[in-house]
Motif scaffolding. Structure first.
Motif, short mmCIF file in Angstrom:
data_model
loop_
_atom_site.label_atom_id
_atom_site.label_comp_id
_atom_site.label_asym_id
_atom_site.label_seq_id
_atom_site.Cartn_x
_atom_site.Cartn_y
_atom_site.Cartn_z
N TYR A 16 0.84 -1.19 0.00
CA TYR A 16 0.00 0.00 0.00
C TYR A 16 0.88 1.25 0.00
O TYR A 16 1.61 1.50 0.95
CB TYR A 16 -0.92 0.02 1.21
CG TYR A 16 -1.69 -1.26 1.42
CD1 TYR A 16 -2.47 -1.79 0.39
CD2 TYR A 16 -1.65 -1.94 2.62
CE1 TYR A 16 -3.17 -2.97 0.57
CE2 TYR A 16 -2.36 -3.10 2.80
CZ TYR A 16 -3.12 -3.61 1.78
OH TYR A 16 -3.81 -4.78 1.96
N ARG A 20 -2.54 2.15 3.68
CA ARG A 20 -3.99 1.96 3.57
C ARG A 20 -4.70 2.47 4.82
O ARG A 20 -4.36 2.10 5.94
CB ARG A 20 -4.28 0.48 3.37
CG ARG A 20 -5.72 0.21 3.06
CD ARG A 20 -5.90 -1.22 2.64
NE ARG A 20 -7.28 -1.45 2.29
CZ ARG A 20 -7.75 -2.63 1.97
NH1 ARG A 20 -6.94 -3.66 1.94
NH2 ARG A 20 -9.01 -2.77 1.68
N ASN A 21 -5.70 3.30 4.63
CA ASN A 21 -6.46 3.86 5.74
C ASN A 21 -7.56 2.88 6.13
O ASN A 21 -8.57 2.76 5.46
CB ASN A 21 -7.07 5.20 5.34
CG ASN A 21 -7.84 5.83 6.48
OD1 ASN A 21 -7.90 5.30 7.59
ND2 ASN A 21 -8.44 6.98 6.22
N LEU A 22 -7.33 2.17 7.25
CA LEU A 22 -8.31 1.22 7.76
C LEU A 22 -8.94 1.71 9.06
O LEU A 22 -9.65 0.98 9.73
CB LEU A 22 -7.66 -0.15 7.97
CG LEU A 22 -7.18 -0.84 6.70
CD1 LEU A 22 -6.43 -2.12 7.03
CD2 LEU A 22 -8.34 -1.14 5.77
N GLY A 23 -8.62 2.95 9.45
CA GLY A 23 -9.20 3.52 10.65
C GLY A 23 -8.37 3.37 11.90
O GLY A 23 -8.83 3.65 12.99
N TRP A 24 -7.15 2.86 11.77
CA TRP A 24 -6.28 2.80 12.94
C TRP A 24 -4.92 3.39 12.60
O TRP A 24 -4.58 3.55 11.43
CB TRP A 24 -6.15 1.39 13.51
CG TRP A 24 -5.50 0.38 12.62
CD1 TRP A 24 -4.18 0.26 12.34
CD2 TRP A 24 -6.14 -0.69 11.90
NE1 TRP A 24 -3.95 -0.80 11.51
CE2 TRP A 24 -5.14 -1.40 11.21
CE3 TRP A 24 -7.45 -1.11 11.77
CZ2 TRP A 24 -5.41 -2.50 10.42
CZ3 TRP A 24 -7.71 -2.20 10.98
CH2 TRP A 24 -6.70 -2.88 10.32
N THR A 25 -4.17 3.74 13.65
CA THR A 25 -2.87 4.36 13.47
C THR A 25 -1.82 3.49 14.13
O THR A 25 -2.04 3.02 15.24
CB THR A 25 -2.86 5.76 14.13
OG1 THR A 25 -3.92 6.51 13.54
CG2 THR A 25 -1.57 6.47 13.91
N ALA A 27 -1.22 3.40 9.98
CA ALA A 27 -1.89 2.68 8.89
C ALA A 27 -0.96 1.62 8.32
O ALA A 27 0.25 1.85 8.21
CB ALA A 27 -2.29 3.67 7.80
N THR A 29 1.17 -0.69 5.81
CA THR A 29 1.86 -0.43 4.55
C THR A 29 1.83 -1.63 3.61
O THR A 29 2.22 -1.51 2.46
CB THR A 29 3.32 -0.04 4.82
OG1 THR A 29 3.93 -1.06 5.60
CG2 THR A 29 3.40 1.28 5.58
#
Length: 66
Positions: A16, A20-25, A27, A29
């Motif tokens: 990615y 990729r933005n999946l809603g956690w930090t 994100a 790679t």
């Protein structure tokens, strides 16, 4: 919590860029789709799951010998 070493087959790998933005930090790679050996007779997409790499949880992956 930890999971004991487990042998899995890699179905596919995704990189990615940007992460990729999946809603956690942080994100993830990359991601690898893994399949347990006992489920290889099933449809590969339904048999396995995605492991996300580069996120907050440590994952150690190494090739298995024959």
């Amino acid at each position: 919590m930890s999971i004991p070493p487990t042998r899995l087959y890699v179905g596919h790998y995704e990189k990615y860029d940007p992460p990729r933005n999946l809603g956690w930090t942080p994100a993830p790679t990359a991601g690898i789709h893994v399949i347990p050996p006992e489920r290889t007779d099933m449809d590969r997409e339904d048999a396995g799951c995605m492991l996300y790499l580069g996120g907050a949880d440590p994952i150690r992956v190494e090739p298995a010998g024959n």
